[in-house]
Structure formats: structure tokens, C-alpha cells
Design an enzyme around this catalytic site. Structure first.
Site, mmCIF file in Angstrom:
data_model
loop_
_atom_site.group_PDB
_atom_site.id
_atom_site.type_symbol
_atom_site.label_atom_id
_atom_site.label_comp_id
_atom_site.label_asym_id
_atom_site.label_seq_id
_atom_site.Cartn_x
_atom_site.Cartn_y
_atom_site.Cartn_z
ATOM 1 C CE1 TYR A 177 45.478 47.203 31.594
ATOM 2 C CE2 TYR A 177 43.666 48.240 30.417
ATOM 3 C CZ TYR A 177 45.018 48.025 30.580
ATOM 4 O OH TYR A 177 45.913 48.634 29.739
ATOM 5 C CB THR A 193 39.960 50.468 30.367
ATOM 6 O OG1 THR A 193 40.148 49.050 30.255
ATOM 7 C CG2 THR A 193 41.217 51.189 29.915
ATOM 8 C CE LYS A 194 38.038 44.572 31.528
ATOM 9 N NZ LYS A 194 39.319 44.850 30.876
ATOM 10 C CG ASN A 195 31.849 49.178 33.927
ATOM 11 O OD1 ASN A 195 32.507 49.012 32.903
ATOM 12 N ND2 ASN A 195 30.532 49.292 33.909
#
Length: 365
Positions: free
Chosen positions: A184, A186-188
Site C-alpha cells: 500500500y 503508505t508502507k515503507n
């Protein structure tokens, strides 16, 4: 110093990367291939190499990955699945979607499954457990795996927040029977939309996972089981291939900024800081602090132009679709105390120092 420091602003992507992503879109648009293709094959090969995964299949998103994992292990009607009370809702949602029953377990003070409670929630119907590496911090997997082997319980790792975290030389997602990742935005390591992946160590299981992702077929028009359409989008695979070279430099920046937070805030007795965030077992996905005056601190920082977030404001077994009549003392305390501060590779050291200065002045205002 800017007037506002967002919790996360993906428009802060480096200009060089923005150009590369635009070029990748133009390249794929000219080719006219938007499903499958070498972009997917390249991504799977690169992720297998990075994680050290024997088998890996990319898919549509992290939630689909979890549901497919349960189906691949034949978890369904009449089965119990142990799930942490504190997690994103997908962890329990997929259990119900497969016809099984989520049995919630309390967490420890860091939000990870409390392994000392495993025997208390285990029953003869327990067929699987889904440990969640919350905030990017790994559960003590060797201990959990030892317990699961004795009880003959399948382990599905929810590594949605833990890409890049390793315990010893083993990546998150490679301890259990199946590992599930989310990419997604917003993940790293995030796409420009939805994407995910599944890992495993068994060749036959890997074949089943790949079939489940693609309508139950192992090749075109050859269906071996009832599957679904959980394929990754070619564009997202291409974008992830473009972003992957930036991942390690971004991780170094995350760890550096986490260190700044720790050094600046370590003397505040009223604020509990995240443990082990500088270790390899934590990928520094979120910098989540705890304090009794969480709501006041959140409002104060927002007034000062600093964005924050709460992961998560309610535990799953207190939500209407998942009501579970039991107390989850540690998890319920966490949801009233946790606050995630900005931590991403697009922040500057000066911005983090400014946030720390504001927090140190919070009790003095």
C-alpha cells in the site's frame, strides 16, 4: 522551517524518482500491456532475492494475500484462527470471509501477540494463528514457531507493515507457513496504488497460491481449483520495480530519524518510546509513542502544524462485526495511549528536531 509538517506526504517523492515513474508509465502505455508481462516477473525475482524467499507471488493487495493464505491452507468452516486484538481490521476480516472464527488474543506492551497467553486461547478447533508484526516490529517468531509445531497449528505471518525487517538472517514473512505483505502507498515499500505479495517455502503450496491468485489456473484456461482474480496490476509492478532501488537509502533515513527522536526524547519520563526500532527486527515503519495525555498531545501538535496518527483507535474485538466478549487489558490501554509521530524518508532532520522541541515544551505550555 515549513509552516506544516505532515504525517506523510507522498508528493514529497524525490524529483528524480517522479521523473522515473512518469517515464515508466509512458513506457507501459506505449507497450499497451496492462496485465501480467515481464514487469511482474522482474518484481517477483527481485523481491525473492531481497527477502531470500524460496517462493514468492505478487498479488493485488495485503488483504487479499491474507485471505488467499487461509484458503491455501484449507482454513474454513468450523476452524478457529488466533488473531491479535490490536491490528488493522484485515487480519480478522479475512478469517470471517473464509468461514472460520477469529479468536482474539491480547498483546504485550509493544502491541505484539502476548506469547504467554497462547495456551489459554488454544482449543481443539485452532487450526491457524496470524501473528502481526505491528508498526514494523517483529514478533518473537522462533518461540511462536516452536509452539505452533507442538500444537500443529499453521502460521500465517501478517507482515504488511514489516517489509525490510529481519530476525537473524530470516526476513519477516519467512518464519511461518505463509507470509503476507502489503505494498500500500503508505508502507515503507509502497506502490502508487494497491499491491501485495505472498511468500512460502513449500513448492506445492507455492503452486497453489499462484493458482488461487489467478482464477485457480496454473496456465491459461487450465483451472485446477476455485480461485479468484487477485493479480497485481502491471502498472503497479512497474512502479514498484522503479521504486525498489530507493528502498535501502530510504530505510537508512528512517533509522537515522528514529535515532534523532530517541536521543531527543529519551529523558521525558511521561513519554514511552518504541523499543528496538533501531534494530534489524524493526523496519521503522511507524514511530509510535505512548502517553496518558495522548489526545491532548495530538491536539497540541496539530495546533502547531504537526500531523500525527493513531494506529489504532479501537481494538478489533470491540468493533460491531467482530464483537468478542472478553477483556484485552494491554491492547485496550494501548489504543488509548498510542500516537504515531511523523517518520518517513521525506522528512528532514530539522523537521524532526522541531517536532521534538514541541513535544518537550508540551508539559510547559
Amino acid at each position: 522551517m515549513p509552516a506544516k509538517i505532515p504525517f506523510l506526504d507522498l508528493s514529497r517523492f524525490p524529483k528524480k524518482l517522479q521523473t522515473e515513474l512518469k517515464n515508466k508509465f509512458s513506457e507501459l502505455l506505449e507497450k499497451g500491456i496492462f496485465s501480467g508481462s515481464e514487469e511482474v516477473e522482474i518484481l517477483e525475482a527481485e523481491l525473492k532475492k531481497y527477502l531470500g524467499a524460496p517462493f514468492l507471488s505478487v498479488c493485488s493487495n495485503g488483504t487479499d494475500a491474507l485471505e488467499i493464505a487461509l484458503r491455501a491452507l484449507n482454513i474454513g468452516q468450523g476452524d478457529d484462527v488466533i488473531v491479535p486484538a490490536l491490528s488493522w481490521v484485515s487480519t480478522a476480516e479475512v478469517v470471517l470471509l473464509c468461514g472460520a472464527r477469529p479468536v482474539f488474543i491480547d498483546t504485550n506492551s509493544e502491541g505484539l501477540i502476548d506469547l504467554s497467553l497462547l495456551d489459554q486461547v488454544y482449543t481443539s478447533k485452532t487450526k491457524a494463528i496470524i501473528p502481526v508484526h505491528l508498526y514494523g516490529n517483529l514478533v518473537d517468531m522462533p518461540t511462536l514457531i516452536d509452539w505452533a509445531k507442538i500444537k500443529q497449528v499453521k502460521v500465517i505471518e501478517d507482515a504488511a507493515q514489516a517489509f525490510g525487517a529481519f530476525q537473524g538472517n530470516c526476513s519477516a514473512g519467512l518464519f511461518g507457513d505463509i507470509g503476507c505483505f502489503s505494498f500500500y502507498p503508505t508502507k515503507n515499500f509502497g506502490a502508487l496504488g494497491e499491491a501485495g505479495a505472498l511468500t512460502c517455502k513449500d513448492e506445492e503450496l507455492a503452486r497453489k497460491l499462484k493458482a488461487l491468485i489467478n482464477h485457480g489456473q496454473i496456465k491459461r484456461d487450465h483451472h485446477i481449483l476455485v480461485g479468484r482474480n487477485a493479480r497485481i496490476d502491471t502498472l503497479q509492478a512497474g512502479f514498484l520495480n522503479t521504486i525498489l532501488p530507493y528502498f535501502e537509502p530510504w530505510q537508512k533515513q528512517r533509522k537515522f530519524l528514529a535515532h534523532v527522536y530517541l536521543e531527543e526524547l529519551k529523558h521525558l519520563e511521561w513519554l514511552k518510546l518504541p523499543r528496538d526500532i533501531e534494530k534489524s527486527t524493526h523496519n521503522a515503519h511507524l514511530f509510535t509513542v505512548q502517553c496518558r495525555e495522548r489526545d491532548q498531545l495530538k491536539s497540541y501538535l496539530e495546533e502547531k502544524g504537526v500531523g500525527t496518527s493513531i494506529h489504532y483507535p479501537r481494538i478489533i474485538p470491540k468493533m460491531k462485526p467482530y464483537l468478542f466478549d472478553q477483556n484485552f487489558t494491554a491492547s485496550e490501554q494501548l489504543v488509548s495511549h498510542v500516537l504515531s509521530l511523523p517518520l518517513n524518508p521525506f522528512l528532514s532532520q530539522q523537521e524532526v528536531l522541531h517536532i521534538c522541541k514541541l513535544i518537550k515544551n508540551f508539559k510547559l505550555k
